[in-house]
Design a protein around this motif. Structure first.
Motif, mmCIF file in Angstrom:
data_model
loop_
_atom_site.group_PDB
_atom_site.id
_atom_site.type_symbol
_atom_site.label_atom_id
_atom_site.label_comp_id
_atom_site.label_asym_id
_atom_site.label_seq_id
_atom_site.Cartn_x
_atom_site.Cartn_y
_atom_site.Cartn_z
ATOM 1 N N ALA A 44 -14.793 0.489 2.657
ATOM 2 C CA ALA A 44 -15.613 -0.688 2.963
ATOM 3 C C ALA A 44 -15.750 -1.617 1.765
ATOM 4 N N TRP A 45 -15.498 -1.096 0.585
ATOM 5 C CA TRP A 45 -15.704 -1.888 -0.634
ATOM 6 C C TRP A 45 -14.883 -1.261 -1.747
ATOM 7 N N SER A 46 -14.491 -2.065 -2.733
ATOM 8 C CA SER A 46 -13.690 -1.552 -3.845
ATOM 9 C C SER A 46 -13.857 -2.458 -5.047
ATOM 10 N N GLU A 47 -13.538 -1.940 -6.216
ATOM 11 C CA GLU A 47 -13.538 -2.758 -7.425
ATOM 12 C C GLU A 47 -12.424 -3.808 -7.338
ATOM 13 N N PRO A 48 -12.656 -4.998 -7.918
ATOM 14 C CA PRO A 48 -11.638 -6.064 -7.827
ATOM 15 C C PRO A 48 -10.286 -5.662 -8.402
ATOM 16 N N TRP A 49 -10.262 -4.785 -9.411
ATOM 17 C CA TRP A 49 -9.004 -4.420 -10.042
ATOM 18 C C TRP A 49 -8.271 -3.300 -9.298
ATOM 19 N N ALA A 50 -8.931 -2.688 -8.332
ATOM 20 C CA ALA A 50 -8.326 -1.546 -7.642
ATOM 21 C C ALA A 50 -7.390 -2.019 -6.533
ATOM 22 N N ASN A 51 -6.525 -1.115 -6.101
ATOM 23 C CA ASN A 51 -5.581 -1.423 -5.024
ATOM 24 C C ASN A 51 -5.932 -0.622 -3.774
ATOM 25 N N ASP A 52 -7.226 -0.340 -3.592
ATOM 26 C CA ASP A 52 -7.659 0.465 -2.447
ATOM 27 C C ASP A 52 -7.463 -0.306 -1.142
ATOM 28 N N GLN A 96 0.832 -1.193 0.000
ATOM 29 C CA GLN A 96 0.000 0.000 0.000
ATOM 30 C C GLN A 96 0.875 1.255 0.000
ATOM 31 N N SER A 97 0.524 2.200 -0.859
ATOM 32 C CA SER A 97 1.305 3.430 -0.949
ATOM 33 C C SER A 97 1.022 4.337 0.240
ATOM 34 N N CYS A 98 1.967 5.188 0.545
ATOM 35 C CA CYS A 98 1.833 6.142 1.644
ATOM 36 C C CYS A 98 1.351 7.487 1.103
ATOM 37 N N MET A 99 0.336 8.045 1.752
ATOM 38 C CA MET A 99 -0.114 9.386 1.389
ATOM 39 C C MET A 99 0.959 10.408 1.724
ATOM 40 N N TYR A 100 1.541 10.264 2.894
ATOM 41 C CA TYR A 100 2.643 11.121 3.310
ATOM 42 C C TYR A 100 3.384 10.450 4.452
ATOM 43 N N GLY A 101 4.504 11.029 4.823
ATOM 44 C CA GLY A 101 5.359 10.430 5.839
ATOM 45 C C GLY A 101 6.695 10.038 5.238
ATOM 46 N N THR A 102 7.713 9.926 6.074
ATOM 47 C CA THR A 102 9.044 9.530 5.630
ATOM 48 C C THR A 102 9.144 8.018 5.708
ATOM 49 N N GLN A 103 8.926 7.381 4.573
ATOM 50 C CA GLN A 103 8.887 5.925 4.516
ATOM 51 C C GLN A 103 10.287 5.326 4.535
ATOM 52 N N ALA A 104 11.275 6.040 4.021
ATOM 53 C CA ALA A 104 12.662 5.587 4.014
ATOM 54 C C ALA A 104 13.549 6.766 4.395
#
Length: 251
Positions: A138-146, A109-117
């Motif tokens: 609560a729900w998402s399309e199967p192809w999405a990465n939410d 999962q990608s970070c919206m913000y913050g120092t990840q490294a």
């Protein structure tokens, strides 16, 4: 008197709705559990932690450290990690540390913000890292990465250092906490089960999964009560005081 009684009844109903809301969204914490003092070395052995629980672990530089926590819809998790490094004279160069967060399907999962490294000099005493995820849906399309409700994995490791520093002992701490976004992130749909690998829906899942309730119900109920109050008020203002005395009654 009738108008006063109706208004009083509606106000009492609004107060009851507010009390019910407070009860429904309140957390009935049973007391804090003892924080873990070790970390897993893979997804399968990840150490489970509760949100707002600070876990610690001792390890060697170069190890992969894994923790897991549960996140529900409407939450925006932030993961923070701190690595306490050994004395500067025991090291031979700069180090780069990184945290990554994966969902229950082990999708990064990608970070919206913050120092990840972060890369620190050879004389640094510690490394601070942070990653704020997108709001869990609560729900998402199967192809999405939410981000979806279920288990989330935190992986902490060093990604760049001198070979002579491999195996040097370090200590780490990690903590996950969420901001409640609530009805602003609610969608029309839900997962049949949370994304919890290796298990089916159980009582433990329902301890943190919100189910059908969102704060949108609060605003809907409050809006309905206010609309009813407005209708009664408008009727009271427009109906007048009854038939004028100069108009004879109809036979």
């Amino acid at each position: 008197m009738r108008r006063t009684g109706l208004l009083t009844g509606l106000l009492l109903g609004l107060a009851s709705l507010a009390a019910f809301t407070g009860t429904a969204v309140a957390d009935d914490g049973d007391g804090a559990e003892k924080a873990p003092t070790e970390a897993g070395t893979s997804f399968r052995t990840a150490t489970s932690i509760a949100q707002e629980q600070k876990a610690t672990a001792s390890a060697s530089t170069g190890d992969y450290l894994y923790w897991s926590f549960a996140a529900d819809s409407g939450q925006r998790p932030t993961v923070k990690a701190t690595v306490d490094l050994p004395e500067a004279q025991a090291r031979h160069g700069a180090q780069t540390w990184r945290i990554d967060v994966y969902d229950g399907l082990r999708r990064r999962q990608s970070c919206m913000y913050g120092t990840q490294a972060r890369t620190v000099a050879a004389d640094a005493a510690h490394v601070d890292l942070a990653c704020t995820l997108r709001t869990v849906r609560a729900w998402s399309e199967p192809w999405a990465n939410d981000p979806l409700p279920g288990t989330y994995y935190v992986r902490l490791t060093v990604t760049g250092l001198s070979d002579t520093d491999l195996g040097v002992p370090v200590s780490a701490s990690v903590e996950a906490a969420s901001k409640e976004i609530g009805g602003a992130a609610a969608v029309d749909g839900s997962l049949s089960t949370p994304l919890v690998p290796g298990s089916t829906v159980s009582a433990d899942d329902h301890d943190w999964a919100s189910g059908w309730w969102t704060s949108r119900w609060v605003w809907t109920g409050a809006g309905a009560v206010l609309a009813a109050l407005a209708g009664i008020g408008g009727y009271a203002l427009t109906r007048g005081s009854g038939r004028p005395g100069r108009i004879p009654p109809t036979v």
